[in-house]
Enzyme design. Structure first.
Site, mmCIF file in Angstrom:
data_model
loop_
_atom_site.group_PDB
_atom_site.id
_atom_site.type_symbol
_atom_site.label_atom_id
_atom_site.label_comp_id
_atom_site.label_asym_id
_atom_site.label_seq_id
_atom_site.Cartn_x
_atom_site.Cartn_y
_atom_site.Cartn_z
ATOM 1 N N ASP A 268 -12.944 3.334 -8.272
ATOM 2 C CA ASP A 268 -11.615 3.737 -8.770
ATOM 3 C C ASP A 268 -10.941 2.623 -9.577
ATOM 4 O O ASP A 268 -10.128 2.876 -10.459
ATOM 5 C CB ASP A 268 -10.661 4.083 -7.616
ATOM 6 C CG ASP A 268 -11.292 4.843 -6.470
ATOM 7 O OD1 ASP A 268 -12.490 4.627 -6.183
ATOM 8 O OD2 ASP A 268 -10.578 5.637 -5.837
ATOM 9 N N ASP B 137 -3.634 -1.247 -6.419
ATOM 10 C CA ASP B 137 -3.173 -0.002 -7.032
ATOM 11 C C ASP B 137 -2.060 -0.188 -8.050
ATOM 12 O O ASP B 137 -1.528 0.783 -8.581
ATOM 13 C CB ASP B 137 -2.737 0.982 -5.945
ATOM 14 C CG ASP B 137 -3.927 1.441 -5.126
ATOM 15 O OD1 ASP B 137 -4.975 1.714 -5.730
ATOM 16 O OD2 ASP B 137 -3.808 1.500 -3.890
#
Ligand SMILES: *[C@@H]1O[C@H](CO)[C@@H](O)[C@H](O)[C@H]1NC(C)=O
Ligand SMILES: *[C@@H]1O[C@H](CO)[C@@H](O)[C@H](O)[C@H]1NC(C)=O
Ligand SMILES: *[C@@H]1O[C@H](CO)[C@@H](O)[C@H](O)[C@H]1NC(C)=O
Ligand SMILES: *[C@@H]1O[C@H](CO)[C@@H](O)[C@H](O)[C@H]1NC(C)=O
Ligand SMILES: *[C@@H]1O[C@H](CO)[C@@H](O)[C@H](O)[C@H]1NC(C)=O
Ligand SMILES: *[C@@H]1O[C@H](CO)[C@@H](O)[C@H](O)[C@H]1NC(C)=O
Ligand SMILES: *[C@@H]1O[C@H](CO)[C@@H](O)[C@H](O)[C@H]1NC(C)=O
Ligand SMILES: *[C@@H]1O[C@H](CO)[C@@H](O)[C@H](O)[C@H]1NC(C)=O
Ligand SMILES: *[C@@H]1O[C@H](CO)[C@@H](O)[C@H](O)[C@H]1NC(C)=O
Ligand SMILES: *[C@@H]1O[C@H](CO)[C@@H](O)[C@H](O)[C@H]1NC(C)=O
Length: 434
Positions: free
Chosen positions: A181, A122
């Site tokens: 993602d 992330d």
């Protein structure tokens, strides 16, 4: 309203007549007011808003090592950009805070994050405020170091046998999981490659995108959420979902990340495979909307039962991704198609989810339906709502004033640039990456 005139002035898209206008709420003074209030309410122990409760719409805060921590500081930067584009007027409320100061101060809490503190893949999302900082001050060494450090962390998760960066860590290290993602995280690799000249980072990004194109996308342009690879053989072990309705369904936020991510890959490389992939994902997204124009949390979830809530964040991410895609197109007709669809998504989600009484701008977000977390405001949903408005202004498609056409003789409606700002950055559509 005569948007055509301002469009032709700014973009020379003389043939472009918009099918819908920008929803007034995007430029409402409620936007800066709510964001300013959320900055004032930040807890002393560093935490960031992620989503709201479902009843009162109050923000719930999370520690920095949460994948969403970059969005709130980046929202400060987004309102700084808006203030530069729109000026500060009593009507737009943008003068109520120094957004750059707020964004900078809040992003400091992200600087100590590292691979041992749970942020894994992330780092791309978490880097957004530092990428924003480099647009304001390209010499800021703190931000340069952060971008390079986070990019190195993502590169360390690359497996050449698989051809991807690893998403989630697993107890069996040969079980190598990649989520759609992660197309959003590749930009940090390009940013760092630009700063350092390290071409390996670019090739990791194109490898990840190529492998994702091959395995994550179905023939009809829809996407799988999770692909599990065997890290020693590179073989695909399993295709499944984590947050969608079923393994073979299409989770709308994943589809939205894919539109955005592949449009950005095309922007970064000029490789037309990425452009056609972004178009296919966008076409699936738009063709599968229900007749009310509201983005469901999963395109294949049955209407009832179980309930099928919307995901306002998927709508705003997709709308911003469609605007990015429209920028990459060369014909007026292609540009117009995506712009019209973006405006339609924004109008429809505003009608459903604009929530004056909540701390967030929008309600009707689905954080994680299988975990029973939906009907909330979401920090990234709000972030992309603001971002979409900024891009529409930059593209000459909206005035800053609640949907009314730009009054070209009114100084208050013109973008303001100070010498310091214009020397530090050039405002072009999709300034660096999203
Ligand atoms: C440099 O960037 C950091 C992190 O984004 C920020 O906190 C700091 O205020 C910036 N420094 C200057 C001098 O702008
Ligand atoms: C370029 O980046 C890769 C991935 O982080 C790293 O392994 C390599 O050492 C870097 N090359 C140079 C010359 O710094
Ligand atoms: C990956 O392949 C290796 C070698 O065939 C095997 O030992 C391992 O169990 C596999 N891992 C998974 C998660 O399938
Ligand atoms: C990804 O695919 C493109 C062709 O679409 C190719 O030019 C590029 O080299 C590939 N990237 C890697 C790392 O193989
Ligand atoms: C997913 O698989 C189920 C069970 O085989 C099937 O009934 C359903 O139609 C499939 N859904 C999609 C979107 O392909
Ligand atoms: C893509 O092509 C355009 C038009 O030829 C050019 O201006 C741009 O620099 C290219 N971008 C990249 C990343 O190669
Ligand atoms: C939108 O949220 C409201 C509650 O805030 C809820 O009653 C409504 O069913 C939601 N609609 C959708 C489509 O999610
Ligand atoms: C969705 O947006 C379009 C374009 O703004 C509009 O024509 C349509 O009426 C909207 N649909 C709903 C249900 O609000
Ligand atoms: C937009 O235009 C309408 C009609 O002229 C006017 O009533 C409204 O106040 C305007 N809104 C803003 C924010 O200027
Ligand atoms: C545009 O702005 C000018 C200067 O503020 C004002 O005199 C004029 O009435 C405005 N025109 C419209 C159509 O609002």
């Amino acid at each position: 309203m005569s948007l055509t005139r301002s469009v032709s002035a700014v973009l020379s898209l003389s043939a472009l007549t918009l099918a819908a206008s920008t929803p007034d709420q995007i430029f409402s003074p409620d936007v800066p007011l709510k964001v300013s209030n959320a900055f004032k309410a930040l807890p002393t122990a560093i935490q960031y808003p992620q989503y709201t409760d479902t009843n009162a719409g109050n923000w719930l805060d999370f520690s920095p090592n949460t994948w969403t921590s970059g969005f709130f500081p980046a929202t400060g930067y987004a309102l700084n950009t808006r203030k530069q584009l729109c000026g500060a007027t009593p009507a737009n409320g943008l003068g109520m805070a120094d957004w750059l100061d707020l964004g900078r101060a809040a992003s400091n809490g992200l600087l100590t994050l590292d691979a041992d503190h749970g942020i894994g893949h992330d780092v791309g999302f978490i880097s957004f405020p530092f990428e924003e900082e480099l647009l304001v001050n390209p010499q800021n060494q703190t931000a340069i170091d952060a971008v390079n450090r986070f990019a190195t962390m993502l590169a360390a998760r690359f497996n050449p046998t698989v051809g991807c960066t690893r998403s989630w860590d697993t107890t069996d290290p040969t079980d190598f999981q990649v989520i759609i993602d992660n197309m959003m995280n590749l930009e940090i690799l390009f940013q760092s490659a630009d700063l350092t000249g390290n071409a390996t980072l670019r090739s990791i990004a194109t490898s990840h995108a190529n492998t994702t194109m091959k395995n994550h996308i179905r023939d009809d342009g829809s996407t799988w959420h999770v692909i599990e690879y065997n890290s020693t053989t590179g073989a695909v072990i399993k295709k499944r979902t984590a947050q969608g309705y079923a393994d073979n369904s299409t989770w709308s936020r994943g589809q939205a990340w894919g539109i955005y991510g592949f449009a950005n890959m095309y922007k970064r490389t000029n490789d037309t495979n990425y452009l056609s992939t972004a178009r296919r994902l966008a076409t699936y997204f738009l063709d599968n909307l229900p007749s009310d124009g509201i983005v469901p949390w999963d395109f294949n979830a049955p209407l009832t039962p179980p309930p099928r809530p919307a995901d306002s964040s998927a709508a705003t991410i997709a709308a911003t991704g469609l605007l990015l895609l429209s920028q990459q197109e060369t014909t007026d007709a292609d540009k117009q198609k995506w712009i019209d669809s973006a405006l339609q998504l924004l109008n429809n989600i505003t009608t459903l989810a604009w929530k004056p009484s909540w701390q967030s701008l929008l309600s009707n977000g689905t954080v994680n339906w299988p975990a029973n977390n939906f009907l909330t405001g979401i920090v990234y949903g709000d972030y992309y709502y603001i971002k979409a408005g900024n891009e529409l202004v930059t593209m000459g498609l909206a005035s800053c004033q609640s949907g009314n056409a730009t009054n070209t003789t009114d100084p208050a409606s013109q973008p303001q640039t100070s010498p310091a700002k214009s020397s530090a950055r050039r405002l072009t559509p999709f300034m660096s990456r999203w």
